[in-house]
Design a protein around this motif. Structure first.
Motif, PDB file in Angstrom:
ATOM      1  N   ILE A 291      42.225  32.597  41.533  1.00  0.00           N
ATOM      2  CA  ILE A 291      42.784  32.132  40.267  1.00  0.00           C
ATOM      3  C   ILE A 291      44.214  32.635  40.171  1.00  0.00           C
ATOM      4  CG2 ILE A 291      42.626  32.316  37.749  1.00  0.00           C
ATOM      5  CD1 ILE A 291      39.585  32.463  38.077  1.00  0.00           C
TER       6      ILE A 291
ATOM      7  N   ALA B 127      37.911  33.200  35.143  1.00  0.00           N
ATOM      8  CA  ALA B 127      37.353  34.135  36.123  1.00  0.00           C
ATOM      9  C   ALA B 127      36.059  34.753  35.611  1.00  0.00           C
ATOM     10  CB  ALA B 127      38.380  35.219  36.437  1.00  0.00           C
TER      11      ALA B 127
ATOM     12  N   LYS C 235      32.298  34.033  37.098  1.00  0.00           N
ATOM     13  CA  LYS C 235      31.616  35.179  37.704  1.00  0.00           C
ATOM     14  C   LYS C 235      30.292  35.472  37.006  1.00  0.00           C
ATOM     15  CE  LYS C 235      31.637  38.748  40.597  1.00  0.00           C
ATOM     16  NZ  LYS C 235      31.594  38.583  42.073  1.00  0.00           N
TER      17      LYS C 235
ATOM     18  N   ILE D 276      35.685  36.511  43.876  1.00  0.00           N
ATOM     19  CA  ILE D 276      36.762  35.936  43.069  1.00  0.00           C
ATOM     20  C   ILE D 276      37.919  36.915  43.004  1.00  0.00           C
ATOM     21  CG2 ILE D 276      37.420  35.048  40.791  1.00  0.00           C
ATOM     22  CD1 ILE D 276      34.493  34.354  40.304  1.00  0.00           C
TER      23      ILE D 276
ATOM     24  N   LEU E   9      42.010  37.242  41.288  1.00  0.00           N
ATOM     25  CA  LEU E   9      42.995  36.704  40.354  1.00  0.00           C
ATOM     26  C   LEU E   9      44.322  37.374  40.639  1.00  0.00           C
ATOM     27  CD1 LEU E   9      42.626  36.078  36.553  1.00  0.00           C
ATOM     28  CD2 LEU E   9      44.514  37.468  37.394  1.00  0.00           C
TER      29      LEU E   9
ATOM     30  N   ILE F 129      35.601  41.335  39.808  1.00  0.00           N
ATOM     31  CA  ILE F 129      36.687  40.428  40.151  1.00  0.00           C
ATOM     32  C   ILE F 129      37.889  41.256  40.585  1.00  0.00           C
ATOM     33  CG2 ILE F 129      38.286  38.702  39.216  1.00  0.00           C
ATOM     34  CD1 ILE F 129      35.954  38.006  37.208  1.00  0.00           C
TER      35      ILE F 129
END
Length: 465
Positions: free
Chosen positions: A34, A45, A49, A57, A59, A203
């Motif tokens: 992301i 996100a 998740k 994931i 970001l 994340i």
């Protein structure tokens, strides 16, 4: 990180204490990358998740999470309800009704989510007042409320003028409608709280890590200064920066400033006005005035539609104290004549990505089913990004549901003219709106041409809060 920090973001970092940031410094492979650490990216996100914990994931954010529009907006939690007439024309009655109801439910869902996950962002679900501050504005909500009532989704109630003046804290209001499905919060605290929640979910977040290039394909590659992210899927959530990064978005939005001022803590003065709740107050200008109090007794007032960026360039003025202090101070004196402008502590400004319709839009980037984008919140992103993340989640997870099939998920609805016509037209319309509203504030009839030009902006709805 830049030296300048707008009020909310500076306050949030001070409360957070020591910063613990990670910058990407190697090549990695992920299920999902992301791009963008504001509300859109963080909510997306988190929501992806939470339903697919097995996904890896990451970001990335060019600065610090929340340092863009998410950390410097007015913090007004407003819904799609005032957009209902335009949404019916664009999406049909059924979808417009669904989006209004979903946006109102989102206000309460966000408050509950923050409570459950200990996100302390000064959230107060105390409603909103939409008001008229001169005779020309009176009755401006009637058509919208009538249509909402016919559809069975109306939460607005007209409030006696004396009560509006008291509850909204200003004698300037001549008329007002109230909805309880709204409120206010400290916007940067929400962004930083979502960042922490995302990290707690596993994340990976890399700050001070700008995307330099996107290489499309399956998988896609996101190039950063010190590392490449190879990802099966990508979400582009840089909002106002999208027009600079990708040519196909340059005519889908206009970057326009929203400028804000906030006072020192003045709880006694606020109590004297009657503005003791966290309600958001919005007038009926085309580029609105908006204000609200804070839990520590400050008063924040903002004004949208001041600075338009030529060719959607991210101007230096978008990241410094407001260049429109005279406009802010004049508005402050009109709304609160008993509170000295000497009490104003600081001002700031930020870029809003205003779309042709005044509504956000989402879709697949260049037709690639593994790259999803969303932008165009038009100054109303606090609640709408929560809904936008629903759209993004459905598109990324390839769901066939009301969000992936939503009218919002069909890409931009219209484009602005090319430069220099766009900027020239924006300046022409802005000037007309200012003259029209100044005349109305002085109880004088505006020029016919100014009224006609102002309709061009009004067609997309009020924005910039």
């Amino acid at each position: 990180m830049k030296d300048y920090q707008p009020f909310w973001f500076k306050d949030a970092l001070q409360r957070e204490g020591d910063l613990h940031t990670i910058t990407l410094s190697t090549d990695i492979s992920m299920d999902l990358c992301i791009v963008g650490g504001g509300y859109t990216g963080l909510w997306s996100a988190i929501k992806i998740k939470e339903v697919c914990p097995e996904l890896d994931i990451t970001l990335i954010e060019a600065g610090l999470c929340g340092s863009g529009a998410s950390g410097r907006n007015g913090g007004c939690m407003l819904t799609f309800s005032t957009k209902y007439p335009s949404m019916t024309k664009l999406f049909g009655t059924a979808e417009a009704k669904r989006l209004v109801s979903a946006s109102e439910e989102a206000v309460f869902e966000m408050a509950e989510y923050c409570k459950q996950h200990n996100i302390d962002c000064d959230i107060r679900i105390d409603g909103t007042f939409y008001t008229a501050t001169n005779p020309a504005q009176q009755g401006s909500m009637e058509s919208t409320i009538q249509q909402l009532s016919v559809a069975g989704v109306n939460r607005w109630k007209q409030i006696p003028t004396a009560d509006v003046q008291t509850l909204a804290g200003s004698k300037l209001h001549l008329e007002g409608h109230f909805s309880g499905a709204a409120g206010s919060l400290q916007p940067a605290l929400l962004a930083r709280g979502l960042r922490k929640r995302a990290i707690d979910l596993g994340i990976q977040i890399f700050e001070n890590t700008p995307m330099q290039q996107l290489i499309e394909g399956q998988p896609a590659k996101v190039i950063t200064p010190q590392g490449t992210i190879t990802a099966n899927k990508v979400v582009l959530a840089t909002n106002a920066w999208m027009a600079r990064q990708f040519k196909e978005f340059r005519r889908t939005i206009v970057l326009v400033s929203s400028d804000m001022a906030i006072t020192q803590p003045i709880p006694d003065a606020l109590n004297a006005t009657g503005l003791t709740s966290g309600a958001a107050v919005v007038d009926s200008n085309t580029f609105v005035h908006y204000y609200r109090s804070t839990p520590d007794g400050r008063l924040m007032l903002g004004k949208g539609g001041n600075l338009f960026a030529f060719a959607n360039k991210m101007l230096k003025a978008f990241d410094e104290e407001s260049r429109f202090k005279p406009i802010l101070y004049r508005a402050f004196r009109r709304f609160f004549p008993d509170i000295s402008t000497d009490k104003i502590e600081t001002t700031w400004t930020g870029a809003s990505d205003r779309s042709v319709t005044g509504l956000p839009f989402f879709g697949f980037f260049r037709g690639h089913k593994n790259i999803v984008y969303g932008l165009g919140y038009s100054g109303n992103g606090v609640v709408q990004t929560y809904l936008g993340s629903e759209v993004i989640r459905s598109l990324i997870l390839e769901r066939q549901d009301e969000w992936s099939q939503s009218g919002l998920a069909k890409g931009p609805r219209g484009r602005f003219p090319i430069e220099p016509f766009r900027w020239t037209g924006a300046m022409l319309v802005r000037g007309a709106i200012r003259r029209k509203e100044a005349a109305e504030d002085n109880h004088q009839p505006p020029f016919w041409i100014d009224k006609q030009l102002a309709k061009l902006a009004a067609a997309a709805g009020k924005a910039d809060k």
